[in-house]
Design an enzyme around this catalytic site. Structure first.
Site, PDB file in Angstrom:
ATOM      1  N   HIS A  56       0.832  -1.214   0.000  1.00 54.36           N
ATOM      2  CA  HIS A  56       0.000   0.000   0.000  1.00 54.36           C
ATOM      3  C   HIS A  56       0.856   1.249   0.000  1.00 54.36           C
ATOM      4  CE1 HIS A  56      -3.788   2.054   0.285  1.00 54.36           C
ATOM      5  NE2 HIS A  56      -3.420   2.714   1.367  1.00 54.36           N
ATOM      6  N   HIS A  58       0.795   5.577  -1.279  1.00 61.84           N
ATOM      7  CA  HIS A  58       0.383   6.794  -1.988  1.00 61.84           C
ATOM      8  C   HIS A  58       1.672   7.585  -2.143  1.00 61.84           C
ATOM      9  CE1 HIS A  58      -3.665   5.643  -0.830  1.00 61.84           C
ATOM     10  NE2 HIS A  58      -3.323   5.689   0.439  1.00 61.84           N
ATOM     11  N   GLN A  61       2.581  11.235  -1.023  1.00 60.79           N
ATOM     12  CA  GLN A  61       2.544  11.600   0.400  1.00 60.79           C
ATOM     13  C   GLN A  61       3.925  11.514   1.063  1.00 60.79           C
ATOM     14  OE1 GLN A  61      -0.679   9.531   2.414  1.00 60.79           O
ATOM     15  NE2 GLN A  61      -2.191  10.288   0.952  1.00 60.79           N
ATOM     16  N   ARG A  82      -6.025  14.971   6.876  1.00 61.14           N
ATOM     17  CA  ARG A  82      -6.517  14.826   5.503  1.00 61.14           C
ATOM     18  C   ARG A  82      -6.630  16.197   4.823  1.00 61.14           C
ATOM     19  NH1 ARG A  82     -12.217  12.236   3.476  1.00 61.14           N
ATOM     20  NH2 ARG A  82     -12.928  14.191   4.347  1.00 61.14           N
ATOM     21  N   TYR A 121      -4.421   7.965  -6.603  1.00 62.04           N
ATOM     22  CA  TYR A 121      -5.700   8.677  -6.687  1.00 62.04           C
ATOM     23  C   TYR A 121      -5.643  10.121  -7.144  1.00 62.04           C
ATOM     24  CZ  TYR A 121      -4.966  10.152  -1.781  1.00 62.04           C
ATOM     25  OH  TYR A 121      -4.475  10.659  -0.608  1.00 62.04           O
ATOM     26  N   HIS A 207     -11.907   3.611  -3.904  1.00 64.63           N
ATOM     27  CA  HIS A 207     -11.173   4.241  -2.794  1.00 64.63           C
ATOM     28  C   HIS A 207     -11.608   3.751  -1.421  1.00 64.63           C
ATOM     29  CE1 HIS A 207     -10.393   7.330   0.277  1.00 64.63           C
ATOM     30  NE2 HIS A 207      -9.262   7.485  -0.361  1.00 64.63           N
ATOM     31  N   ARG A 210     -16.985   5.084   1.502  1.00 62.15           N
ATOM     32  CA  ARG A 210     -17.539   6.433   1.576  1.00 62.15           C
ATOM     33  C   ARG A 210     -17.396   7.176   0.253  1.00 62.15           C
ATOM     34  NH1 ARG A 210     -12.679   6.761   4.654  1.00 62.15           N
ATOM     35  NH2 ARG A 210     -11.298   8.326   3.746  1.00 62.15           N
ATOM     36  N   HIS A 236      -9.707   0.880   0.776  1.00 66.08           N
ATOM     37  CA  HIS A 236      -9.520   1.313   2.167  1.00 66.08           C
ATOM     38  C   HIS A 236     -10.778   0.932   2.938  1.00 66.08           C
ATOM     39  CE1 HIS A 236      -6.975   4.933   0.636  1.00 66.08           C
ATOM     40  NE2 HIS A 236      -6.152   4.119   1.269  1.00 66.08           N
ATOM     41  N   HIS A 273      -6.074  -1.546   5.827  1.00 66.52           N
ATOM     42  CA  HIS A 273      -6.285  -1.172   7.232  1.00 66.52           C
ATOM     43  C   HIS A 273      -7.196  -2.202   7.919  1.00 66.52           C
ATOM     44  CE1 HIS A 273      -4.153   2.407   6.273  1.00 66.52           C
ATOM     45  NE2 HIS A 273      -5.119   2.899   5.517  1.00 66.52           N
ATOM     46  N   ASP A 324       2.150   3.028   2.959  1.00 63.19           N
ATOM     47  CA  ASP A 324       1.003   3.931   2.921  1.00 63.19           C
ATOM     48  C   ASP A 324       1.388   5.402   2.775  1.00 63.19           C
ATOM     49  OD1 ASP A 324      -1.470   5.110   3.158  1.00 63.19           O
ATOM     50  OD2 ASP A 324      -2.029   4.188   5.043  1.00 63.19           O
TER      51      ASP A 324
HETATM   52 ZN    ZN Z   1      -4.119   4.564   1.957  1.00 61.81          ZN
END
Ligand code: ZN
Length: 459
Positions: A56, A58, A61, A82, A121, A207, A210, A236, A273, A324
Site C-alpha cells: 500500500h 500513496h 505523500q 486529511r 488517486y 477508494h 464512503r 480502504h 487497514h 502507505d
Molecule cells: Zn491509503
C-alpha cells in the site's frame, strides 16, 4: 540466462547454503538448486532474503511526511491531517509526482521492498479537469517505477463521492474524481503498458465505501473483469471509528460486514487497514481469503487504532504490510511495530510467533511476503521458480547480526533496531539496483526530489 550463487538464502522451505538460481532475460527465476556450488555463477555473499512486497503506497505523500505534525487549532486528527494532505496534493505538477515517486521507490528498494502496490488517486489537473492525456499521472508513476527498477501493481483509484449516501465531493477532492465511464476508459488506456510484463500488474482501487457507491463498486469490478478477471482489487476500509459509524448509519452494517455481504470478496482482494473489526468480522475476513493490508507506522501516525492481528492470524487470516503515507520507509520497522502494538495492548511477548520456540521475525516476514505477493497479484516474495528474481542481501558482518544464524537473523534484523540498516545490496528482477546500501541512481533522484520540495515549500 544469468546464474547467481547465493551463499546463504531463505527459500520457501527454510535456510539453505550455496543456492544456485537461474534467471531468464525477463528477470524471472527459472530454477533454484540448493547445495550446488558453481564456479561460473555471480556469487552473492552474506545472507539473502526474498524482496518484500509493499502492498500500500500513496507515493506523493512521501513529500509531506513530517509536514503535518504541528497541531492546528482544535483537535488534530485523521480528518485534519486529511485537509493538510488535500492542500498538498492540490499543488503537485506531473513532474513533481514523478520526482517524488522515483525518490520514494529508490528508498523502498534500499529498505528491502522490491515491488509496490500504488494506490493512485491524484488523476487530474488542480482545477479538476483531466489532463490532455487522462492517464498522464499514471504514466508518471509507471516511469518512476521503471527508473527505480521496482515491481509495480498499479491501482488507479475510483473516487466519486464525499461521503456515504452519495454525498457530493468537496472542491478539494476534484483532482481525484471519475464517473464509471471515464474510469473504464482510463483502465482501457493503461492496459497495453502491462501486456507481457512480469514486473507489472494492473488492478483497481475503489477508494473506500464512503467514496464509491454500491453501483459504482459493481461498475468498477465489471470494468476490470473485462480486462483481467483475476486482477487485484484494493479498498480502504474501517480505518477510522467515524467511518464505521457513518457506514452503520447509512447501511445498518459495519464496513467489513457490508462489503463481505456483497458476495464479491475473495483472494484477489486486499482490504487496506481493516482496523476496526468485531470478532465476527475478523473470522469472516480471514475465511474470505482476502489479504488484510496493514500499515503499522501510518496507522500509528494517524491514530487509527489497532488491528486484531493475534485473532486474525489464529483464524488463518492473510496479512501483508504497506508503507502507505510513508512516514517511514522501512520494512523492518513496519513488522516490528505490528508485533509491538499487540504486545503493548495485551501485555505479552512474541504474540505473532507461530507457536512455542518459533521465531516471531520469521512468522512476520513469511506472512508479509506471501500476503504481499497475493495482494500485488505478482509472482514475487519468494526465491522460487516462477518468481521475480528479487534478492535482498544482508551484511553478515553487520554488528547487529553478529553470531545470528537461521531465523535469528530475521529476529535481529527486525527487533534489534539500528541506525544503519544491514541491507547492503538489492537485486530486483535480477538487476542490481542497490549497491552498498545505496540505489544506483540515488544521487540523481535525490537532486530532483530536493529541488521539487524546495519549490513546493516556497509556494
Ligand atoms: Zn491509503
Amino acid at each position: 540466462m544469468h546464474r547467481f550463487l547465493l551463499h546463504r538464502a531463505l527459500l520457501p522451505d527454510g535456510w539453505h547454503d550455496d543456492v544456485l538460481v537461474a534467471v531468464d532475460a525477463q528477470g524471472r527465476i527459472t530454477a533454484v538448486t540448493p547445495a550446488a556450488p558453481e564456479a561460473g555463477a555471480e556469487r552473492i555473499a552474506g545472507i539473502v532474503l526474498p524482496g518484500l512486497p509493499n502492498l500500500h503506497s500513496h507515493a506523493f505523500q512521501r513529500a509531506m511526511a513530517g509536514l503535518a505534525e504541528a497541531a492546528g487549532p482544535g483537535a488534530d486528527s485523521f480528518w485534519t491531517w486529511r485537509e493538510t494532505m488535500y492542500r498538498f496534493a492540490g499543488r503537485l505538477t506531473p513532474a513533481d509526482i514523478e520526482a517524488i515517486a522515483a525518490q520514494l521507490y529508490a528508498e523502498m528498494l534500499q529498505a528491502g521492498y522490491t515491488a509496490v502496490a500504488e494506490f493512485h488517486y491524484v488523476h487530474h489537473q488542480p482545477d479538476g479537469r483531466p489532463y490532455d492525456d487522462p492517464a498522464e499521472l499514471s504514466w508518471r508513476v509507471l516511469a518512476a517505477a521503471e527508473a527505480a527498477g521496482i515491481g509495480l501493481t498499479h491501482l488507479p483509484v475510483l473516487y466519486r463521492h464525499g461521503g456515504f449516501g452519495g454525498r457530493e465531493p468537496q472542491p478539494r477532492q476534484r483532482r481525484f474524481l471519475h464517473d464509471s465511464d471515464a474510469y473504464a476508459r482510463l483502465l482501457d488506456k493503461l492496459v497495453p503498458a502491462f501486456a507481457g510484463r512480469a514486473d507489472r500488474r494492473l488492478g483497481i482501487a475503489p477508494h473506500s465505501l464512503r467514496a464509491v457507491s454500491p453501483d459504482l463498486l459493481r461498475a468498477a469490478l465489471a470494468a476490470i473483469d473485462g480486462i483481467d478477471a483475476a486482477a487485484p482489487v484494493h479498498i480502504h476500509i474501517a480505518e477510522q471509528i467515524a467511518e464505521v459509524e457513518e457506514c452503520l448509519g447509512a447501511t445498518g452494517r459495519r464496513p467489513v460486514d457490508w462489503l463481505l455481504d456483497q458476495g464479491v470478496v475473495n483472494d484477489r482482494w486486499c482490504l487496506v487497514h481493516a482496523t476496526h473489526l468485531t470478532a465476527g468480522e475478523t473470522a469472516r475476513l480471514a475465511a474470505s481469503g482476502a489479504v488484510a493490508g496493514l500499515c503499522p507506522t501510518t496507522e500509528a501516525n494517524l491514530g487509527d487504532g489497532l488491528f486484531p492481528a493475534v485473532e486474525f492470524l489464529a483464524a488463518g487470516g492473510r496479512i501483508g504490510i504497506g508503507s502507505d503515507s510513508h512516514v517511514s520507509v522501512d520494512a523492518a520497522e513496519e513488522l516490528r511495530l505490528l508485533e509491538y502494538g499487540q504486545r503493548l495492548t495485551r501485555r505479552g511477548r512474541s504474540l505473532l510467533a507461530d507457536g512455542p520456540g518459533r521465531s516471531t521475525g520469521r512468522r512476520l516476514f513469511d506472512a508479509a511476503c506471501r500476503g504481499g505477493a497475493q495482494a500485488l497479484g505478482l509472482q514475487c516474495g519468494a526465491i522460487a521458480a516462477g518468481c521475480r528474481a528479487d534478492f535482498v542481501r544482508l551484511d553478515d558482518e553487520a554488528a547487529t547480526l553478529a553470531g545470528a544464524g537461521g531465523d535469528a537473523v530475521l529476529d535481529a534484523w527486525i527487533f534489534a533496531g539500528q541506525p544503519v540498516s544491514p541491507i547492503r545490496d538489492v537485486w530486483a528482477g535480477g538487476r542490481h539496483v542497490v549497491e552498498n546500501g545505496r540505489h544506483v541512481r540515488a544521487g540523481e533522484f535525490a537532486a530532483r526530489y530536493r529541488q521539487t520540495l524546495r519549490r513546493l515549500a516556497e509556494q
